[in-house]
Design an enzyme around this catalytic site. Structure first.
Site: not given
Ligand code: GLN
Length: 187
Positions: A79, A162, A164
C-alpha cells in the site's frame, strides 16, 4: 538449525507492528528500522502501509531515503509502501502508482485475488493505490478490474492491499522465498 532470516520493517509510521507479527510467525526475525544504520545486515526489508506522505517526510528527516537507495536486498512494499517505491518517490522499481486509485474512504473493500497459488488470496484494500504505468520488467501477479495490485520487478515485490491484516501468510511467504533465493545467489 539455520539462523533465522533478519527482515527489517520500516517503522516510522503505519502498520509495522502487524508486519512484524507475521514475520515472527513465519520463523524470521523482524527488525524495526528507523535509522539508516539499522539497515545493515538485513536479509530483506518491508515497507508497510500507512500514509505515504508522512512516511516520505519521515524517511527524509532520518536520512533513510538515501540509505534505502543503496540497500541491495529484496524489498516488499504494501500500500503506502508500494507508493514510496515507485518512480516518483524512491525510484527502486520501474512503475508509477495512482494514489487512492479506487476512490477515497468509500473504496475501502475486500476482494479475492487469483495470484496463481491455488486458493485465492483475500485482499484488504484501504484507500489503495494501483499501478498506473509499468516498465517491461514488471511482472504483474494479480489485478483488480484490470489494474495491477500485486507485482514484482526483480528483488522488489509490491502489494496494493494489506496482507498483514489477514491470517493468510502466503504473500509474506512469497517474499521470504524471494529473500532466500537472493541469499543463495549471493552465497
Ligand atoms: N492512501 C494512502 C497513501 O496514499 C495509502 C493507504 C494505505 O497504506 N492503506 O499514502
Amino acid at each position: 538449525m539455520e539462523t533465522p532470516l533478519r527482515i527489517g520493517i520500516l517503522a516510522v509510521q503505519g502498520n509495522f507492528r502487524e508486519h512484524a507479527e507475521v514475520v515472527r510467525r513465519l520463523g524470521a526475525e523482524p527488525v524495526e528500522v528507523r535509522l539508516p544504520e539499522q539497515l545493515e545486515g538485513l536479509d530483506g526489508l518491508i515497507l508497510p502501509g500507512g500514509e505515504s506522505t508522512a512516511i516520505t517526510r519521515l524517511m527524509r528527516l532520518y536520512g533513510l531515503d538515501e540509505a534505502l537507495r543503496r540497500f541491495e536486498a529484496p524489498v516488499f512494499g504494501t500500500c503506502a509502501g508500494m507508493i514510496v517505491l515507485d518512480r516518483n518517490h524512491l525510484g527502486l522499481a520501474d512503475f508509477a502508482v495512482q494514489r487512492n486509485a479506487f476512490g477515497r474512504q468509500v473504496r475501502s473493500f475486500e476482494a479475492d485475488l487469483d495470484v496463481g497459488m491455488g486458493e485465492p488470496v483475500r485482499g484488504i484494500f484501504i484507500r489503495a493505490p494501483w499501478i498506473e504505468d509499468a516498465g517491461p520488467d514488471v511482472e504483474v501477479l494479480a489485478e483488480v478490474d484490470g489494474h495491477p495490485v500485486l507485482a514484482r520487478e526483480g528483488r522488489v515485490l509490491v502489494a496494493a492491499f494489506h496482507p498483514e491484516l489477514t491470517d493468510d501468510t502466503r504473500i509474506h511467504e512469497l517474499f521470504l522465498n524471494q529473500v532466500r533465493e537472493a541469499m543463495s545467489v549471493r552465497a
